[in-house]
Design a protein around this motif. Sequence first.
Motif, PDB file in Angstrom:
ATOM      1  N   HIS A 173       0.857  -1.192   0.000  1.00 19.09           N
ATOM      2  CA  HIS A 173       0.000   0.000   0.000  1.00 19.09           C
ATOM      3  C   HIS A 173       0.897   1.246   0.000  1.00 19.09           C
ATOM      4  O   HIS A 173       2.074   1.184   0.341  1.00 19.09           O
ATOM      5  N   SER A 175       0.592   3.534   2.003  1.00 22.12           N
ATOM      6  CA  SER A 175       0.776   3.952   3.402  1.00 22.12           C
ATOM      7  C   SER A 175       2.236   3.812   3.815  1.00 22.12           C
ATOM      8  O   SER A 175       2.681   4.430   4.793  1.00 22.12           O
ATOM      9  N   GLN A 213      -2.896   3.239  -6.153  1.00 23.64           N
ATOM     10  CA  GLN A 213      -3.515   3.790  -4.948  1.00 23.64           C
ATOM     11  C   GLN A 213      -3.219   5.271  -4.816  1.00 23.64           C
ATOM     12  O   GLN A 213      -2.299   5.783  -5.454  1.00 23.64           O
TER      13      GLN A 213
HETATM   14  N1  PHE Z   1      -3.436   1.283   3.365  1.00 23.05           N
HETATM   15  C1  PHE Z   1      -4.779   0.819   3.524  1.00 23.05           C
HETATM   16  C2  PHE Z   1      -5.048  -0.264   2.474  1.00 23.05           C
HETATM   17  O1  PHE Z   1      -4.363  -0.332   1.495  1.00 23.05           O
HETATM   18  C3  PHE Z   1      -5.776   1.924   3.346  1.00 23.05           C
HETATM   19  C4  PHE Z   1      -5.685   2.971   4.397  1.00 23.05           C
HETATM   20  C5  PHE Z   1      -4.895   4.095   4.188  1.00 23.05           C
HETATM   21  C6  PHE Z   1      -6.414   2.884   5.550  1.00 23.05           C
HETATM   22  C7  PHE Z   1      -4.823   5.088   5.133  1.00 23.05           C
HETATM   23  C8  PHE Z   1      -6.344   3.872   6.506  1.00 23.05           C
HETATM   24  C9  PHE Z   1      -5.557   4.953   6.317  1.00 23.05           C
HETATM   25  O2  PHE Z   1      -5.946  -1.062   2.637  1.00 23.05           O
END
Ligand code: PHE
Length: 344
Positions: A173, A175, A213
């Motif tokens: 992700h 993130s 994403q």
């Molecule tokens: N990174 C999470 C995912 O890919 C999504 C997410 C991002 C959730 C930021 C909360 C905050 O599923």
Amino acid sequence: MVKENIARIIEEGKEAFALATEEMVFAELEKKYLGRKSDLSDILKGLKDLSPEEKREAGPLANEGRLVLERAAEEARTRIASFKLASEEHIDITVPGRKPAVGHLHPITRLTHEVEDIFSTLGFSVVGGQEVETEFYNFDALNIPSDHPARDMQDTFWIDSEGLDSQYVLRTHTSSVQVRYMEAHTPPFRIVIPGRAFRNEATDASHEHTYHQFECLMVDERGKVTVAHFKHIAEMFFREFFGRDVKVRLRPSFFPFTEPSFEFDISCILCDAKGCPVCKQSGWLEIGGAGMIHQKVFEKAGYDAGKYQGFAWGFGLTRLAMMKYGVTDIRLFMDGDIRFIRQF
Ligand code: PHE
């Protein structure tokens, strides 16, 4: 007499050559004015019968006249040849032009630019990241230790990292960029992170191993950024993106790196929330996850405990593209079939 005759022949000849536009006419004129039996030749041949005085005058005049006519003939020949060329290369100006084949941006790239533009107008900066990431930034820094069941939420491509400084993964992700960015910056900040993410899972119409994403972070001092900010910004974003009013709905959820956490949905833009196969008759479309950034994440970034507050939000750009264009199979975007891509 002879003098006048010569002058007249030259004038006539010059004019005739100047008007000639066809090969046949030109051949006639050449014979008439420059041929062996031309009037001018006759005059030249007859010079011997003239008085010495007349000879002296007429001789040079006739020779000069011949040169003038030869030049006129030469001009005519070139002109007629070019006329011929143009008519052979007949150009039909009513034929539709041929369009040069120029490429265009991939629909996902275009949407990425669109999303970046919208967030820019809301005061967010666009930040990059790396696709091959350490286990630390992808998991541990986000409060997902190795024995945490949340690691199983994301099937991971592990990279053979023997002999390397860390264990590497293909980021699951965007993130993963959160703590990297925070380590180098102090709040307040508002950023978006577009990019590819990877999941080691079986593919079907709604799952792809490589997908796009968008991560969105807004952080400021404690109390300054709330869930209400998130919801408002999300609504503004979707209104711009889809060009109409869209409702945002939050549902309680769980992510190790946010507290509280939400799944969030938008009202179905395909059926105007009336119910259709795409929203499975619910009127809502699942878009992504979000929440208030967990204090543990701030701590991993080296921020003082309890000093900052902010939201994080992640959503799938490929999913948005599917909704925007009514595409029902996610795999179409990345399988490289040019017939699909050309439609955009
Ligand atoms: N990174 C999470 C995912 O890919 C999504 C997410 C991002 C959730 C930021 C909360 C905050 O599923």
